[in-house]
Every structure is written in structure tokens, then in C-alpha cells.
Design an enzyme around this catalytic site. Structure first.
Site, PDB file in Angstrom:
ATOM      1  N   THR A  82      39.147 -21.077  76.557  1.00 28.35           N
ATOM      2  CA  THR A  82      37.817 -21.176  76.100  1.00 28.35           C
ATOM      3  C   THR A  82      36.583 -20.450  76.663  1.00 28.35           C
ATOM      4  O   THR A  82      36.625 -20.061  77.767  1.00 28.35           O
ATOM      5  CB  THR A  82      37.500 -22.885  76.056  1.00 28.35           C
ATOM      6  OG1 THR A  82      36.061 -23.077  75.575  1.00 28.35           O
ATOM      7  CG2 THR A  82      37.603 -23.178  77.576  1.00 28.35           C
ATOM      8  N   ASP A  83      35.555 -20.195  75.607  1.00 34.29           N
ATOM      9  CA  ASP A  83      34.228 -19.753  76.003  1.00 34.29           C
ATOM     10  C   ASP A  83      33.525 -20.602  77.019  1.00 34.29           C
ATOM     11  O   ASP A  83      32.582 -20.231  77.985  1.00 34.29           O
ATOM     12  CB  ASP A  83      33.487 -19.226  74.892  1.00 34.29           C
ATOM     13  CG  ASP A  83      33.121 -20.411  74.197  1.00 34.29           C
ATOM     14  OD1 ASP A  83      33.389 -21.664  74.105  1.00 34.29           O
ATOM     15  OD2 ASP A  83      32.199 -20.318  73.419  1.00 34.29           O
ATOM     16  N   GLU A  84      33.914 -22.161  77.091  1.00 33.36           N
ATOM     17  CA  GLU A  84      33.212 -22.684  78.012  1.00 33.36           C
ATOM     18  C   GLU A  84      33.260 -22.549  79.515  1.00 33.36           C
ATOM     19  O   GLU A  84      32.522 -22.858  80.220  1.00 33.36           O
ATOM     20  CB  GLU A  84      33.664 -24.172  77.736  1.00 33.36           C
ATOM     21  CG  GLU A  84      33.483 -24.586  76.107  1.00 33.36           C
ATOM     22  CD  GLU A  84      33.457 -26.070  75.856  1.00 33.36           C
ATOM     23  OE1 GLU A  84      33.494 -26.968  76.698  1.00 33.36           O
ATOM     24  OE2 GLU A  84      33.796 -26.230  74.715  1.00 33.36           O
ATOM     25  N   TYR A 114      36.409 -30.597  81.810  1.00 33.26           N
ATOM     26  CA  TYR A 114      37.301 -29.690  80.948  1.00 33.26           C
ATOM     27  C   TYR A 114      37.174 -28.367  81.383  1.00 33.26           C
ATOM     28  O   TYR A 114      38.230 -27.607  81.540  1.00 33.26           O
ATOM     29  CB  TYR A 114      37.060 -30.339  79.544  1.00 33.26           C
ATOM     30  CG  TYR A 114      37.334 -29.102  78.639  1.00 33.26           C
ATOM     31  CD1 TYR A 114      38.925 -28.715  78.429  1.00 33.26           C
ATOM     32  CD2 TYR A 114      36.510 -28.294  77.826  1.00 33.26           C
ATOM     33  CE1 TYR A 114      39.244 -27.942  77.459  1.00 33.26           C
ATOM     34  CE2 TYR A 114      37.216 -27.245  77.012  1.00 33.26           C
ATOM     35  CZ  TYR A 114      38.402 -27.183  76.872  1.00 33.26           C
ATOM     36  OH  TYR A 114      38.755 -26.440  75.817  1.00 33.26           O
ATOM     37  N   LYS A 171      39.841 -25.715  82.866  1.00 29.15           N
ATOM     38  CA  LYS A 171      40.445 -24.514  82.009  1.00 29.15           C
ATOM     39  C   LYS A 171      40.034 -22.971  82.800  1.00 29.15           C
ATOM     40  O   LYS A 171      40.907 -22.120  82.781  1.00 29.15           O
ATOM     41  CB  LYS A 171      39.644 -24.220  80.761  1.00 29.15           C
ATOM     42  CG  LYS A 171      40.154 -25.292  79.881  1.00 29.15           C
ATOM     43  CD  LYS A 171      41.563 -25.425  79.186  1.00 29.15           C
ATOM     44  CE  LYS A 171      41.974 -23.932  78.204  1.00 29.15           C
ATOM     45  NZ  LYS A 171      43.304 -24.194  77.833  1.00 29.15           N
TER      46      LYS A 171
END
Ligand code: NAD
Ligand code: TYD
Length: 336
Positions: free
Chosen positions: A123-125, A150, A154
Site C-alpha cells: 500500500t501507499d500508506e 495497519y 504492511k
């Protein structure tokens, strides 16, 4: 070719399996999924009897099972994860178990079984948050700075994948993509939540001031991007994948959906903000465009209209999903 898809009963994984069986009908797919609250075999109903498709119910943390499955496949495409930020704030334990430990178990198996080709969906998060006023975007070189349990889990999984490449020569690629939307997304996520709330005559809960920006990526474009990475991507490389939105904030997104559904602004409700809420995400996908020929196939507004229509046409799917554990979660998350 035989491909192991992990988490194939979830939102993106199920869209990916259907995409793959349509575009590569000669390949075989094994779907390993634990069927958590987010896993739903109804998503795969139309392909469940395809002879090239096999479902195995199981946990990616189950080393014995994973070793048994991995030795028999050519490639691994790893989607399985706990994926919702709000749940990671309520309880981060399953996030560490699945996203970090589960990924490590898969990586170990991939190495042990002869260094199987491994694609990790991330993810870009992991990059953190951008300023609302800025125009900069995340690239493959942006330093990691995750803020939620989260995204931290990741990030840990991304680091493990790269470490296995460096240490054991595992042939891997990673994609860091922005917020996906489209059919079969669990209605805890913002877009299906707002559509299904409006269908039920419930208000849309907007966190904080609603001026949070996401880069919306249609799920089919994401599936094609992964296909391009597998066929043209360079081993050991990371590709950022994003969509076609330019600074659409949550409030503007809600208004677009309400306009499509003919609803008024009285259906908006501002609620308590999420802790450590990332202000803005934006992804620069020019590397994927340049090296792989990646390009979203339609405009955001076209995809949004298609998505709203899908949820309206598939109200039974939402009703079934919401009839389970969902109600309890909703009460806990939005009780205030
Ligand atoms: P999802 O929550 O809809 O589905 C996750 C799937 O993984 C479910 O089917 C679940 O049963 C399965 N799963 C969970 N734990 C498991 C375990 N221990 N063993 C086996 N299966 C398990 O998630 P999604 O939105 O489809 O996301 C898929 C991947 O894409 C995730 O890795 C996520 O981090 C990443 N991603 C998602 C988005 C997004 O907007 N949805 C954006 C960027 C990246
Ligand atoms: P979400 O779909 O949870 O994705 P992510 O947190 O991974 O970006 O949320 C998208 C945006 O919508 C995010 O800024 C949080 C916001 N949001 C709300 O305002 N209300 C809600 O009820 C939810 C679920 C999200």
C-alpha cells in the site's frame, strides 16, 4: 503456469482471480484464504467450478500447510492481509500476525521450495502522509513513515520481502498502490460504506473536517498493473500504482456519490476523527507507465458511476455481508 493467490476471497484478490482466469485461461490458480470476516466465497461464485481454479481454506501463518502448497506452484501473488486502518486501531494483534508473520511464513516457503517468483501487494500508506497544500506525490524512493498499526505492519512486510531478496536471492517484485474501489469491497471501507448507508437511509459518517485526500484506483486497473509487473517488471523492483483523481477530498467524494444517487446534503454527518489520520495520499505512477505501459483505462467519474451502479444492482450481496459480524463492528466503531 500454476499461481498461488493468497487472500483471494477478499476484495482485490477475488477481482484479481476473475481477471486472471479471463485473461490467462491456460493458467491454474490456487486460492489460499482463511475466510476472515473480510473473506467471502460469494465473490467467486461465477468461477468456483472452473477446473483451473482451486480453493483452500487456510491461514498463511500455518507453516506446514503453506510449505505443502508452495512446493506445487510456480508463482505467488500475496494479497492476504488484515486491511482496515480502523480495525488496526481497535486491535493490532491480527495485523502483526497476518501481515508480518504470515508474510514471513510465505517467504520462508518460497525460498525453501526453490526461490519461487513472489509478488507482494502493498500500500501507499507505508509512506505516511503528504501535506494538504502540497502538490508532491509518493514515488518508489519516498522514505517509509507509517502512522497506523495497519500501515506499520504492511511496511514490515515490505522490508521482509526486500530482505529475503537480498539475503536469499528471492525473485520478488512489490507494488505499493493507492486506495482501491470497485465491486465486492467490504462495506467497512469508505466508498461501499457510504453507498450502502445511503441505500438504507442512513447518514454518511465523515471523519474530522472531511478534507482528507485519497488517490482512488479502480480495482481492474490495479489487476492489470499487477499482470504488467509479472510479465514486464524487473526482479527486485518496486512499482507505485495509482489512479486518475487529482485532490478529491472525502467531502467532495461524498457529494459526487450523493449526486449520482440523487441524495441531499442532509445525509452527511461529521463524526470524531480517526487517530493519526493521514491528511493526503497521492501516487506518482510514472515509473509503471514508462517501464510497463500502465495507464488507467477510464476517468474517475466513469469508474465511480460504474461502482455505484454495481452496488445498487447487487444489493443482496451487501445485505448478506452486512448480516454477519459487520453490525457489531459498526456499532463499536461509530458509537459516539
Ligand atoms: P480484504 O480485507 O478485502 O481481503 C483480505 C483477504 O485476506 C480476505 O479474504 C481474508 O479472509 C484473507 N486473509 C486475512 N488473513 C488471512 C490469513 N492469515 N491467511 C489467509 N488469508 C487471510 O483486503 P483487500 O482490500 O482485498 O486488500 C488486499 C491487499 O491489497 C492487502 O494486502 C492490502 O494491504 C492491499 N491494499 C489494499 C488497498 C485497498 O484499497 N483495498 C490499497 C492498497 C493495498
Ligand atoms: P478507508 O476506506 O478506511 O481507507 P484508508 O483509511 O485506508 O485510506 O478510508 C478512506 C478515507 O475516508 C479516509 O480518509 C478515512 C475516511 N473515512 C471517513 O471519513 N468515514 C468513514 O466512515 C470511513 C470508513 C472512512
Amino acid at each position: 503456469m500454476k499461481i498461488l493467490v493468497t487472500g483471494g476471497a477478499g476484495f482485490i484478490g477475488s477481482n484479481f482471480i476473475k481477471y486472471w482466469l479471463k485473461t490467462h485461461p491456460e493458467d491454474q490458480i490456487v486460492n489460499l484464504d482463511k475466510l476472515t470476516y473480510a473473506g467471502n466465497l460469494e465473490n467467486l461464485k461465477d468461477i468456483e467450478s472452473n477446473p483451473n481454479y482451486k480453493f483452500i481454506k487456510g491461514d498463511i501463518c500455518d507453516r506446514e500447510l503453506v510449505n505443502e502448497i508452495v512446493k506445487d506452484v510456480d508463482q505467488i501473488i500475496h494479497f492476504a492481509a488484515e486491511s482496515h486502518v480502523d480495525r488496526s486501531i481497535l486491535d493490532s494483534t491480527p495485523f502483526i500476525m497476518t501481515n508480518v508473520v504470515g508474510t514471513q511464513v510465505l517467504l520462508d516457503a518460497a525460498v525453501k521450495c526453490g526461490n519461487k517468483r513472489f509478488h507482494h501487494v502493498s500500500t501507499d500508506e507505508v509512506f505516511g502522509a503528504l501535506d494538504l497544500e502540497g502538490t508532491d506525490k509518493f514515488t518508489e524512493d519516498t522514505p517509509y513513515n507509517p502512522h497506523s498499526p495497519y500501515s506499520a505492519a504492511k511496511a514490515g512486510s515490505d522490508h521482509l520481502v526486500r530482505a529475503f531478496g537480498d539475503t536469499f536471492g528471492l525473485p520478488f517484485t512489490i507494488s505499493n498502490c493507492s486506495n482501491n474501489f470497485g465491486p465486492y469491497q467490504f462495506p467497512e471501507k469508505f466508498l461501499p460504506l457510504m453507498i450502502s448507508n445511503l441505500v438504507e437511509g442512513k447518514k454518511i459518517p465523515i471523519y474530522g473536517d472531511g478534507k482528507y485526500v485519497r488517490d482512488w484506483l479502480y480495482v481492474d486497473d490495479h489487476c492489470r498493473a499487477i499482470d504488467l509487473i509479472l510479465s514486464k517488471g524487473k526482479i527486485g523492483e518496486t512499482y507505485c500504482i495509482g489512479g486518475m483523481t487529482e485532490n478529491v477530498n472525502n467531502l467532495e467524494l461524498v457529494k459526487k456519490v450523493m449526486a449520482i444517487m440523487g441524495k441531499g446534503e442532509d445525509m452527511i454527518e461529521f463524526v470524531k476523527d480517526r487517530a493519526a489520520h493521514d491528511r493526503r495520499y497521492a501516487v506518482d505512477w510514472s515509473k509503471a507507465q514508462r517501464e510497463l505501459g500502465y495507464q488507467p483505462q477510464a476517468s474517475f467519474d466513469e469508474y465511480l458511476a460504474m461502482t455505484v451502479k454495481w452496488y445498487l444492482d447487487n444489493n443482496d450481496w451487501i445485505k448478506n455481508v452486512k448480516s454477519g459480524e459487520y453490525e457489531k463492528y459498526y456499532q463499536k466503531q461509530y458509537a459516539q
